[in-house]
Design an enzyme around this catalytic site. Structure first.
Site, PDB file in Angstrom:
ATOM      1  N   GLY A  33       0.783  -1.231   0.000  1.00 19.16           N
ATOM      2  CA  GLY A  33       0.000   0.000   0.000  1.00 19.16           C
ATOM      3  C   GLY A  33       0.810   1.274   0.000  1.00 19.16           C
ATOM      4  N   GLY A  42      13.061   0.622   5.763  1.00 15.39           N
ATOM      5  CA  GLY A  42      14.122   0.348   4.796  1.00 15.39           C
ATOM      6  C   GLY A  42      14.151   1.444   3.744  1.00 15.39           C
ATOM      7  N   SER A  77      10.575   2.433   2.245  1.00 15.14           N
ATOM      8  CA  SER A  77       9.728   3.183   3.191  1.00 15.14           C
ATOM      9  C   SER A  77      10.292   4.581   3.423  1.00 15.14           C
ATOM     10  CB  SER A  77       9.688   2.482   4.552  1.00 15.14           C
ATOM     11  OG  SER A  77       9.187   1.198   4.428  1.00 15.14           O
ATOM     12  N   ILE A 100      16.439  -6.663   7.171  1.00 17.79           N
ATOM     13  CA  ILE A 100      17.326  -7.828   7.218  1.00 17.79           C
ATOM     14  C   ILE A 100      18.234  -7.851   5.988  1.00 17.79           C
ATOM     15  CG2 ILE A 100      15.675  -9.192   8.574  1.00 17.79           C
ATOM     16  CD1 ILE A 100      15.234 -10.897   5.996  1.00 17.79           C
ATOM     17  N   ASP A 101      17.833  -7.136   4.928  1.00 18.07           N
ATOM     18  CA  ASP A 101      18.606  -7.169   3.677  1.00 18.07           C
ATOM     19  C   ASP A 101      19.915  -6.363   3.781  1.00 18.07           C
ATOM     20  OD1 ASP A 101      16.294  -8.453   2.841  1.00 18.07           O
ATOM     21  OD2 ASP A 101      15.485  -6.685   1.831  1.00 18.07           O
ATOM     22  N   MET A 149      16.843 -15.038   2.291  1.00 16.42           N
ATOM     23  CA  MET A 149      16.283 -13.771   1.815  1.00 16.42           C
ATOM     24  C   MET A 149      17.399 -12.768   1.523  1.00 16.42           C
ATOM     25  SD  MET A 149      12.893 -13.112   4.093  1.00 16.42           S
ATOM     26  CE  MET A 149      11.320 -13.824   3.634  1.00 16.42           C
ATOM     27  N   ARG A 188      16.411  -9.909  -0.748  1.00 10.19           N
ATOM     28  CA  ARG A 188      15.891  -9.165  -1.902  1.00 10.19           C
ATOM     29  C   ARG A 188      17.011  -8.987  -2.938  1.00 10.19           C
ATOM     30  NH1 ARG A 188      11.335  -5.048  -0.460  1.00 10.19           N
ATOM     31  NH2 ARG A 188      10.247  -6.969  -0.081  1.00 10.19           N
ATOM     32  N   GLN A 244      13.831 -15.909   9.199  1.00  5.78           N
ATOM     33  CA  GLN A 244      14.934 -14.927   9.295  1.00  5.78           C
ATOM     34  C   GLN A 244      14.460 -13.579   9.835  1.00  5.78           C
ATOM     35  OE1 GLN A 244      17.360 -15.489   5.313  1.00  5.78           O
ATOM     36  NE2 GLN A 244      15.290 -16.290   5.121  1.00  5.78           N
ATOM     37  N   ARG A 245      13.174 -13.313   9.717  1.00  5.32           N
ATOM     38  CA  ARG A 245      12.664 -12.011  10.156  1.00  5.32           C
ATOM     39  C   ARG A 245      12.164 -12.034  11.597  1.00  5.32           C
ATOM     40  NH1 ARG A 245       9.735  -9.767   5.181  1.00  5.32           N
ATOM     41  NH2 ARG A 245       7.975  -9.517   6.569  1.00  5.32           N
TER      42      ARG A 245
END
Ligand code: F6P
Length: 359
Positions: free
Chosen positions: A79, A115, A118, A140-141, A183, A185, A285-286
């Site tokens: 969103g 991140g 955002s 986490i990336d 993960m 990304r 992982q999150r």
């Protein structure tokens, strides 16, 4: 120093350490400056509502947040407020509603924890509405520019490392190739960091290309050394040999990375005959309790973010650089995407250890 009322929100995917940052903000703002802190629910969506959805955060409620995973405020990575999905299927620019929510709450400033995506959105809203924004990086990336650590990265690396440690023994017992898909990304930070720490034989990251033939050559090389198994860690954004991204469309029609582990397993098995298994680590992982380093970084960021507001130094993000918290203008932070440096220390270390990292 005058009394202030500040807001705090978490935006984008959750990670471990968000609550520790919220706690630090409350400790500093309420405990040191005697300000009021309002926690905004569900990222910017809490500000779209009338009245806005927010709760007052008090010192006595935040103690246990240090160790709690997730975010007590809720969050979303769906969103975009500039094209917000409405119930009738249309998209609508809700940015003015968010600005109105900020004023309705009587906020003097807002801390956004997010991140790079955002942060870009929050900054655009702040610029449009002349809101006083301070940012804290989390993901986490670990791909936010300028900062060595973002909240959540270390915990994710610990989880991926532990997974490799566990896979190592079962791989050796069955003489198998074990592939761990993690993960990250578009950046390979989790894969390369956990891969080195967890003793992977092959690390595949989106920043460096590879060949199946060379992975199979690695299997042979190890067999010649009397080692009967292979540990592979692959970042979700690694592409096929032909350069195509491997994605899945989930039940809601959202497109996400996923499936590179299976792609590799099929080809490694066909090329080498090795029995191959795949583990997709996913959201493990999150979640979970933040590591001590994530708690530390989150605490330092929370305190420093409040201090920036006290100095009225807005439009800045706190970063971790050379063991110090340093603030940088948000535009500078979001202008630089932080991928793994193919000529950096981690790549050199992996190659120095004899790990196959691509060509
Ligand atoms: O950006 C954080 C992240 O966990 C990525 O590593 C991953 O690709 C993505 O979010 C998963 O998103 P979702 O939670 O929407 O499945």
């Amino acid at each position: 120093m005058g009394q202030k009322r500040i807001g705090i929100l978490t935006s984008g995917g959750d990670c471990a350490g968000l609550n520790a940052a919220i706690r630090a903000v409350v400790c500093r703002a309420v405990g040191t400056y005697d300000w009021e802190v309002l926690g905004i629910r569900q990222a910017t969506q809490g500000l779209m509502h009338s009245p806005p959805q927010a709760i007052r955060l008090e010192l006595e409620n935040v103690d246990s947040l240090r160790v709690a995973g997730g975010t007590m405020l809720g969050t979303t990575n769906q969103g975009d407020p500039f094209a917000f999905p409405m119930s009738d299927g249309t998209r609508c620019d809700r940015s003015e509603d968010i600005i109105a929510g900020y004023h309705q709450l009587g906020l003097d400033a807002i801390i956004g924890i997010g991140g790079d995506g955002s942060m870009a959105i929050l900054r655009r809203i702040a610029e449009q509405g002349k809101l006083n924004l301070v940012a804290i990086p989390k993901t986490i990336d670990n791909d936010v520019g300028v900062t060595e650590h973002s909240i959540g990265f270390d915990t994710a690396v610990n989880t991926a490392t532990e997974a490799l440690d566990r896979l190592h023994f079962t791989a050796a017992s069955h003489s198998r190739v074990m592939i761990l898909e993690v993960m990250g990304r578009d950046a390979g930070h989790i894969a390369i960091t956990a891969g080195i720490a967890g003793g992977a034989d092959v690390i595949l990251i989106p920043e460096i290309s590879y060949t199946i033939a060379n992975i199979c050559h690695k299997i042979k090389e190890r067999q010649e050394q009397g080692k009967n198994y292979l540990l592979v860690i692959v970042s979700e954004a690694v592409r096929t040999e032909a350069g195509d991204p491997v994605v899945i469309t989930n039940r809601l029609g959202q497109c996400r990375y996923g499936g590179i582990g299976d792609y590799l397993a099929d080809r490694i098995c066909a090329c080498s005959g090795a029995e191959t298994r795949v583990t997709v680590l996913g959201h493990v992982q999150r979640g979970g309790t933040p590591s001590p380093l994530d708690r530390l970084v989150a605490s330092a960021f929370g305190v420093a973010a409040v201090d920036l507001i006290a100095e009225e130094k807005y439009d800045h993000m706190v970063t971790w650089q050379n063991r110090q918290v340093v603030s940088v203008p948000i535009p500078e932070a979001i202008a630089q995407y932080q991928a793994v440096d193919p000529s950096g220390t981690l790549v050199k270390t992996a190659r120095g250890l004899g790990i196959y990292l691509g060509d």
